[in-house]
Structure formats: C-alpha cells, structure tokens
Design a protein around this motif. Structure first.
Motif, PDB file in Angstrom:
ATOM      1  N   LEU A  31       9.473  61.046 -80.670  1.00  0.00           N
ATOM      2  CA  LEU A  31       9.289  61.761 -79.407  1.00  0.00           C
ATOM      3  C   LEU A  31      10.147  61.227 -78.268  1.00  0.00           C
ATOM      4  N   TYR A  32      10.392  59.906 -78.272  1.00  0.00           N
ATOM      5  CA  TYR A  32      11.034  59.307 -77.098  1.00  0.00           C
ATOM      6  C   TYR A  32      12.327  58.546 -77.410  1.00  0.00           C
ATOM      7  N   GLN A  57      -1.547  62.460 -67.159  1.00  0.00           N
ATOM      8  CA  GLN A  57      -1.903  61.079 -67.482  1.00  0.00           C
ATOM      9  C   GLN A  57      -0.691  60.167 -67.362  1.00  0.00           C
ATOM     10  N   MET A  58       0.433  60.619 -67.900  1.00  0.00           N
ATOM     11  CA  MET A  58       1.660  59.842 -67.801  1.00  0.00           C
ATOM     12  C   MET A  58       2.112  59.728 -66.342  1.00  0.00           C
ATOM     13  N   GLU A  59       2.065  60.840 -65.631  1.00  0.00           N
ATOM     14  CA  GLU A  59       2.503  60.827 -64.234  1.00  0.00           C
ATOM     15  C   GLU A  59       1.633  59.904 -63.391  1.00  0.00           C
ATOM     16  N   ALA A  60       0.336  59.934 -63.632  1.00  0.00           N
ATOM     17  CA  ALA A  60      -0.574  59.063 -62.878  1.00  0.00           C
ATOM     18  C   ALA A  60      -0.290  57.598 -63.181  1.00  0.00           C
ATOM     19  N   ALA A  61      -0.032  57.296 -64.455  1.00  0.00           N
ATOM     20  CA  ALA A  61       0.260  55.913 -64.833  1.00  0.00           C
ATOM     21  C   ALA A  61       1.555  55.425 -64.193  1.00  0.00           C
ATOM     22  N   ARG A  62       2.563  56.304 -64.159  1.00  0.00           N
ATOM     23  CA  ARG A  62       3.836  55.928 -63.536  1.00  0.00           C
ATOM     24  C   ARG A  62       3.664  55.730 -62.024  1.00  0.00           C
ATOM     25  N   ARG A  70       7.394  53.488 -68.400  1.00  0.00           N
ATOM     26  CA  ARG A  70       7.056  54.495 -69.404  1.00  0.00           C
ATOM     27  C   ARG A  70       6.470  53.842 -70.651  1.00  0.00           C
ATOM     28  N   GLY A  71       7.050  52.710 -71.043  1.00  0.00           N
ATOM     29  CA  GLY A  71       6.530  52.009 -72.214  1.00  0.00           C
ATOM     30  C   GLY A  71       5.103  51.531 -72.013  1.00  0.00           C
TER      31      GLY A  71
END
Length: 218
Positions: free
Chosen positions: A45-46, A118-123, A129-130
C-alpha cells in the motif's frame, strides 16, 4: 487381519513427540505469517514502485504455485546457492511466507477501510506516517481481520503435514514411522487424525477468546 489398536500404546511417545513438533512449527509459521502479512500489506500500500513491483512478483509466486513446491524450493533449491537451512526452519519459513501473502491481502483491505480521518488526526497530533500506521491504523485493521486470519491459522495447521516431505518429524511423519514398524496404517493414521483434531479444537478456542477480547475493545 482387522483392526488392532493394541499396538498404538507402544508408539505413543513417538506420536506425542510428533504432535509437539506440529505445534512448534504451527506457532512459528503462524507468527511469521501474521507479522509478515502486516509487513507485506504496508509494502503493497505504501511502498514506492521499486519495492512494490518485486513484492507483486513474490506475491504471484506464492499465490500461484503449490505450497509443496515452495517447500521443495526453499529446502532443496536454496542449497544450490549456498543457503542450507535445517528442515524445521525451511518448513516454518515456507508455511509462514505462504500464508503471510494471504494474510496480507486481508490486512490491505482492512487498512483501506479504516477511516482516512484516523490518519489525518494522527498526523495532526505530530505523528509521522510510520508512527500513525503503527499506533493507529494497523491496530484497527488487524482487529477487524482476526476472524479470517484465524481461519488461515487453522488451514496452516492442516497444511503443516506437508513439511513431513522435507524430513520434519511432525505428526504425520511420526505416524508413518510407526506404520513402517507395525504395518498398521489405519490405526496410526486414525490416532494422528485424533491429535490433529484436538490441536484444532484448542486453536479454535484460543481464537474465539481472542475475537471476544478484540470485540470488547471496540
């Protein structure tokens, strides 16, 4: 002629040892398939194109060829390029990689289904990203695929019998050794089937308990 299970007790130590080897290789290969599946999913995916393309070939190789052939390639083939693996290690790697590819497909689907917020909030909280993948996205994705991965673990247990062909003294090979001495195939294959069933029942109970715990954590 006829059945004679009276010969079985004399070889129960051999059968028990084979069952222990079966459990050991199932656990080792299962752990490799689980963590390998996560690793492969992240690459698919990444990863950049230089990493993804070799992985796609690797994925095609393990999904498009029989597991038995893969075990032969790892155990007998790698020797020709100077990599001489013990039979147990080769069997665990072969089983683990084979099922890691299938687990990867499940985990990729689960990762994609996690809300992008969820990803945006974590960033936003300052995670890379990792770190966001490791601490936020992947745990949620793995939690959602515990049941199908559990099914793959059960399939792995059953396919562990194939490592007998490269000399791993697991349950099937131990039964064959007893049969070679007693010429009583039905009796010992029936006992082996009973042991596989018992191990399977224990695995299913552990997986159900794990599923309940993950369901309560949602």
């Amino acid at each position: 002629m006829g059945l004679d299970f009276s010969v079985v007790p004399d070889y129960l130590d051999v059968i028990f040892l084979g069952a222990l080897w079966t459990i050991a290789i199932t656990v080792c290969a299962g752990l490799l398939s689980f963590f390998g599946g996560i690793f492969f999913a992240v690459i698919a995916l990444y990863g950049n194109a230089a990493v993804r393309l070799p992985f796609r070939f690797f994925e095609w190789l393990f999904m498009g060829t029989p597991l038995l052939l893969q075990l032969f390639l790892i155990y007998f083939g790698l020797v020709q390029i100077g990599i001489d693996l013990p039979a147990f290690v080769a069997g665990a790697i072969g089983l683990g990689l084979h099922f890691a590819v299938y687990n990867s497909e499940l985990i990729q689907t689960a990762i994609v289904s996690v809300d992008k917020g969820q990803m945006e909030a974590a960033r936003t909280l300052g995670l890379s990203r990792g770190q966001a993948l490791r601490k936020v996205v992947i745990p949620q994705a793995v939690r959602d695929v515990i049941p199908p991965i559990g099914n793959n673990m059960i399939a792995l247990l059953k396919d562990s019998a194939l490592v007998s062909v490269i000399g791993v003294g697991e349950l099937t090979l131990s039964s064959q050794l007893a049969i070679g001495r007693t010429y009583r195939p039905f009796e010992f294959y029936a006992v082996a089937a009973a042991f596989y069933y018992l191990i399977n029942v224990v695995m299913e109970a552990v997986l159900r308990r794990l599923e309940r715990k993950t369901a309560l954590s949602r």
